[in-house]
Scaffold this motif. Structure first.
Motif, PDB file in Angstrom:
ATOM      1  N   LEU A  20     -20.468  16.489 120.606  1.00  0.00           N
ATOM      2  CA  LEU A  20     -19.684  15.281 120.859  1.00  0.00           C
ATOM      3  C   LEU A  20     -19.049  14.755 119.584  1.00  0.00           C
ATOM      4  O   LEU A  20     -17.848  14.487 119.537  1.00  0.00           O
ATOM      5  CB  LEU A  20     -20.573  14.202 121.490  1.00  0.00           C
ATOM      6  CG  LEU A  20     -19.934  12.830 121.670  1.00  0.00           C
ATOM      7  CD1 LEU A  20     -18.787  12.888 122.669  1.00  0.00           C
ATOM      8  CD2 LEU A  20     -20.988  11.822 122.101  1.00  0.00           C
ATOM      9  N   GLU A  21     -19.856  14.630 118.551  1.00  0.00           N
ATOM     10  CA  GLU A  21     -19.362  14.096 117.277  1.00  0.00           C
ATOM     11  C   GLU A  21     -18.197  14.934 116.738  1.00  0.00           C
ATOM     12  O   GLU A  21     -17.184  14.397 116.293  1.00  0.00           O
ATOM     13  CB  GLU A  21     -20.513  14.063 116.277  1.00  0.00           C
ATOM     14  CG  GLU A  21     -20.152  13.470 114.936  1.00  0.00           C
ATOM     15  CD  GLU A  21     -21.358  13.431 114.008  1.00  0.00           C
ATOM     16  OE1 GLU A  21     -21.219  13.921 112.866  1.00  0.00           O
ATOM     17  OE2 GLU A  21     -22.417  12.926 114.424  1.00  0.00           O
ATOM     18  N   GLU A  22     -18.337  16.238 116.793  1.00  0.00           N
ATOM     19  CA  GLU A  22     -17.297  17.120 116.254  1.00  0.00           C
ATOM     20  C   GLU A  22     -16.046  17.147 117.131  1.00  0.00           C
ATOM     21  O   GLU A  22     -14.928  17.159 116.623  1.00  0.00           O
ATOM     22  CB  GLU A  22     -17.851  18.532 116.065  1.00  0.00           C
ATOM     23  CG  GLU A  22     -18.830  18.633 114.917  1.00  0.00           C
ATOM     24  CD  GLU A  22     -18.193  18.258 113.589  1.00  0.00           C
ATOM     25  OE1 GLU A  22     -17.182  18.890 113.206  1.00  0.00           O
ATOM     26  OE2 GLU A  22     -18.686  17.321 112.929  1.00  0.00           O
ATOM     27  N   ILE A  23     -16.214  17.150 118.442  1.00  0.00           N
ATOM     28  CA  ILE A  23     -15.049  17.160 119.341  1.00  0.00           C
ATOM     29  C   ILE A  23     -14.231  15.887 119.168  1.00  0.00           C
ATOM     30  O   ILE A  23     -12.997  15.932 119.098  1.00  0.00           O
ATOM     31  CB  ILE A  23     -15.490  17.359 120.806  1.00  0.00           C
ATOM     32  CG1 ILE A  23     -16.010  18.794 120.994  1.00  0.00           C
ATOM     33  CG2 ILE A  23     -14.349  17.062 121.771  1.00  0.00           C
ATOM     34  CD1 ILE A  23     -16.731  19.036 122.297  1.00  0.00           C
ATOM     35  N   VAL A  24     -14.905  14.745 119.066  1.00  0.00           N
ATOM     36  CA  VAL A  24     -14.217  13.475 118.842  1.00  0.00           C
ATOM     37  C   VAL A  24     -13.402  13.537 117.554  1.00  0.00           C
ATOM     38  O   VAL A  24     -12.227  13.155 117.521  1.00  0.00           O
ATOM     39  CB  VAL A  24     -15.237  12.308 118.813  1.00  0.00           C
ATOM     40  CG1 VAL A  24     -14.623  11.048 118.217  1.00  0.00           C
ATOM     41  CG2 VAL A  24     -15.778  12.060 120.209  1.00  0.00           C
ATOM     42  N   ARG A  25     -14.024  14.030 116.499  1.00  0.00           N
ATOM     43  CA  ARG A  25     -13.349  14.104 115.196  1.00  0.00           C
ATOM     44  C   ARG A  25     -12.143  15.048 115.254  1.00  0.00           C
ATOM     45  O   ARG A  25     -11.049  14.715 114.808  1.00  0.00           O
ATOM     46  CB  ARG A  25     -14.336  14.574 114.124  1.00  0.00           C
ATOM     47  CG  ARG A  25     -13.746  14.658 112.721  1.00  0.00           C
ATOM     48  CD  ARG A  25     -14.747  15.212 111.714  1.00  0.00           C
ATOM     49  NE  ARG A  25     -15.148  16.581 111.987  1.00  0.00           N
ATOM     50  CZ  ARG A  25     -14.403  17.657 111.740  1.00  0.00           C
ATOM     51  NH1 ARG A  25     -13.197  17.531 111.220  1.00  0.00           N
ATOM     52  NH2 ARG A  25     -14.855  18.870 111.996  1.00  0.00           N
ATOM     53  N   ILE A  26     -12.317  16.225 115.824  1.00  0.00           N
ATOM     54  CA  ILE A  26     -11.267  17.251 115.827  1.00  0.00           C
ATOM     55  C   ILE A  26     -10.125  16.894 116.778  1.00  0.00           C
ATOM     56  O   ILE A  26      -8.948  17.043 116.437  1.00  0.00           O
ATOM     57  CB  ILE A  26     -11.867  18.629 116.185  1.00  0.00           C
ATOM     58  CG1 ILE A  26     -12.840  19.073 115.086  1.00  0.00           C
ATOM     59  CG2 ILE A  26     -10.773  19.668 116.396  1.00  0.00           C
ATOM     60  CD1 ILE A  26     -13.765  20.207 115.497  1.00  0.00           C
ATOM     61  N   ALA A  27     -10.460  16.414 117.975  1.00  0.00           N
ATOM     62  CA  ALA A  27      -9.435  16.135 118.984  1.00  0.00           C
ATOM     63  C   ALA A  27      -8.769  14.778 118.779  1.00  0.00           C
ATOM     64  O   ALA A  27      -7.706  14.522 119.352  1.00  0.00           O
ATOM     65  CB  ALA A  27     -10.039  16.215 120.382  1.00  0.00           C
ATOM     66  N   GLY A  28      -9.401  13.902 117.987  1.00  0.00           N
ATOM     67  CA  GLY A  28      -8.809  12.589 117.738  1.00  0.00           C
ATOM     68  C   GLY A  28      -8.857  11.676 118.951  1.00  0.00           C
ATOM     69  O   GLY A  28      -7.939  10.883 119.165  1.00  0.00           O
ATOM     70  N   ILE A  29      -9.933  11.792 119.739  1.00  0.00           N
ATOM     71  CA  ILE A  29     -10.107  10.925 120.899  1.00  0.00           C
ATOM     72  C   ILE A  29     -11.424  10.173 120.747  1.00  0.00           C
ATOM     73  O   ILE A  29     -12.178  10.420 119.804  1.00  0.00           O
ATOM     74  CB  ILE A  29     -10.083  11.741 122.219  1.00  0.00           C
ATOM     75  CG1 ILE A  29     -11.191  12.799 122.244  1.00  0.00           C
ATOM     76  CG2 ILE A  29      -8.711  12.387 122.421  1.00  0.00           C
ATOM     77  CD1 ILE A  29     -11.276  13.569 123.542  1.00  0.00           C
ATOM     78  N   THR A  30     -11.710   9.270 121.664  1.00  0.00           N
ATOM     79  CA  THR A  30     -12.953   8.505 121.579  1.00  0.00           C
ATOM     80  C   THR A  30     -14.086   9.266 122.270  1.00  0.00           C
ATOM     81  O   THR A  30     -13.849  10.133 123.123  1.00  0.00           O
ATOM     82  CB  THR A  30     -12.815   7.122 122.249  1.00  0.00           C
ATOM     83  OG1 THR A  30     -12.717   7.299 123.663  1.00  0.00           O
ATOM     84  CG2 THR A  30     -11.587   6.376 121.730  1.00  0.00           C
ATOM     85  N   ALA A  31     -15.309   8.890 121.944  1.00  0.00           N
ATOM     86  CA  ALA A  31     -16.473   9.497 122.583  1.00  0.00           C
ATOM     87  C   ALA A  31     -16.460   9.245 124.086  1.00  0.00           C
ATOM     88  O   ALA A  31     -16.969  10.059 124.862  1.00  0.00           O
ATOM     89  CB  ALA A  31     -17.763   8.959 121.958  1.00  0.00           C
ATOM     90  N   GLU A  32     -15.876   8.143 124.507  1.00  0.00           N
ATOM     91  CA  GLU A  32     -15.804   7.832 125.938  1.00  0.00           C
ATOM     92  C   GLU A  32     -14.886   8.786 126.700  1.00  0.00           C
ATOM     93  O   GLU A  32     -14.904   8.802 127.929  1.00  0.00           O
ATOM     94  CB  GLU A  32     -15.351   6.396 126.147  1.00  0.00           C
ATOM     95  CG  GLU A  32     -16.392   5.388 125.689  1.00  0.00           C
ATOM     96  CD  GLU A  32     -15.950   3.960 125.861  1.00  0.00           C
ATOM     97  OE1 GLU A  32     -14.737   3.667 125.698  1.00  0.00           O
ATOM     98  OE2 GLU A  32     -16.808   3.117 126.153  1.00  0.00           O
ATOM     99  N   ASP A  33     -14.102   9.555 125.983  1.00  0.00           N
ATOM    100  CA  ASP A  33     -13.177  10.498 126.612  1.00  0.00           C
ATOM    101  C   ASP A  33     -13.688  11.940 126.555  1.00  0.00           C
ATOM    102  O   ASP A  33     -12.932  12.880 126.792  1.00  0.00           O
ATOM    103  CB  ASP A  33     -11.790  10.403 125.959  1.00  0.00           C
ATOM    104  CG  ASP A  33     -11.146   9.053 126.221  1.00  0.00           C
ATOM    105  OD1 ASP A  33     -11.223   8.574 127.369  1.00  0.00           O
ATOM    106  OD2 ASP A  33     -10.566   8.480 125.288  1.00  0.00           O
ATOM    107  N   VAL A  34     -14.963  12.103 126.236  1.00  0.00           N
ATOM    108  CA  VAL A  34     -15.573  13.435 126.187  1.00  0.00           C
ATOM    109  C   VAL A  34     -16.741  13.458 127.165  1.00  0.00           C
ATOM    110  O   VAL A  34     -17.600  12.583 127.126  1.00  0.00           O
ATOM    111  CB  VAL A  34     -16.070  13.780 124.759  1.00  0.00           C
ATOM    112  CG1 VAL A  34     -16.727  15.157 124.742  1.00  0.00           C
ATOM    113  CG2 VAL A  34     -14.923  13.716 123.760  1.00  0.00           C
ATOM    114  N   TRP A  35     -16.740  14.472 128.021  1.00  0.00           N
ATOM    115  CA  TRP A  35     -17.847  14.678 128.954  1.00  0.00           C
ATOM    116  C   TRP A  35     -18.460  16.023 128.630  1.00  0.00           C
ATOM    117  O   TRP A  35     -17.742  17.030 128.494  1.00  0.00           O
ATOM    118  CB  TRP A  35     -17.351  14.692 130.396  1.00  0.00           C
ATOM    119  CG  TRP A  35     -16.707  13.417 130.869  1.00  0.00           C
ATOM    120  CD1 TRP A  35     -16.159  12.410 130.110  1.00  0.00           C
ATOM    121  CD2 TRP A  35     -16.532  13.018 132.224  1.00  0.00           C
ATOM    122  NE1 TRP A  35     -15.662  11.435 130.917  1.00  0.00           N
ATOM    123  CE2 TRP A  35     -15.869  11.779 132.222  1.00  0.00           C
ATOM    124  CE3 TRP A  35     -16.863  13.599 133.441  1.00  0.00           C
ATOM    125  CZ2 TRP A  35     -15.545  11.108 133.393  1.00  0.00           C
ATOM    126  CZ3 TRP A  35     -16.521  12.930 134.598  1.00  0.00           C
ATOM    127  CH2 TRP A  35     -15.879  11.691 134.574  1.00  0.00           C
TER     128      TRP A  35
END
Length: 143
Positions: free
Chosen positions: A87-102
């Motif tokens: 989660l932490e890495e996807i948020v950083r790389i994709a430039g989205i919020t944690a609330e937008d990652v499932w």
């Protein structure tokens, strides 16, 4: 062994971002489970406009959905640490919020998985299993 399918909606990832996310998922899986890096495979898909719905309504927000098929036998703590690191890495790389990652992990018994032509070992028995691979196949695996 683990297969992670990454689906994005309302978001276009560059090839560099895909490579970084694949690397981050692989590193997280290796770090948290101890499984060899070459076990992890990551596939990317994009939902077309109008194909992603949340609560029955078309989703307009950028979103990343990760579905991981992993071998059964790991503790809840290991799986939650794995998901948190991803989660932490996807948020950083994709430039989205944690609330937008499932992120969903689904356990599968090793006895119900074949890779490299053989049934998979139980978690922790990868080194002996890997010795059964041909030298040619082992030489082609990423380190």
């Amino acid at each position: 062994m683990p297969t992670y399918t990454v689906t994005v909606a309302n978001l276009s990832l560059s090839q560099q971002q895909k490579s970084q996310i694949a690397g981050a998922i692989t590193t997280a899986h290796h770090t948290q489970t101890g499984a060899p890096r070459f076990f992890a495979q990551v596939l990317f898909f994009a939902a077309n406009e109008g194909e992603h719905f949340v609560g029955g309504s078309e989703n307009q927000a950028p979103q990343v959905y990760v579905h991981g098929l992993v071998r059964q036998g790991r503790s809840t703590e290991v799986k939650q640490a794995l998901m948190s690191q991803m989660l932490e890495e996807i948020v950083r790389i994709a430039g989205i919020t944690a609330e937008d990652v499932w992120i969903y992990l689904q356990d599968i018994p090793a006895t119900q998985m074949i890779e490299f032509g053989r049934f998979l070992p139980a978690p922790g028995e990868e080194a002996d299993w890997e010795k059964g691979m041909t030298p040619e196949k082992r030489a082609r695996l990423p380190k």
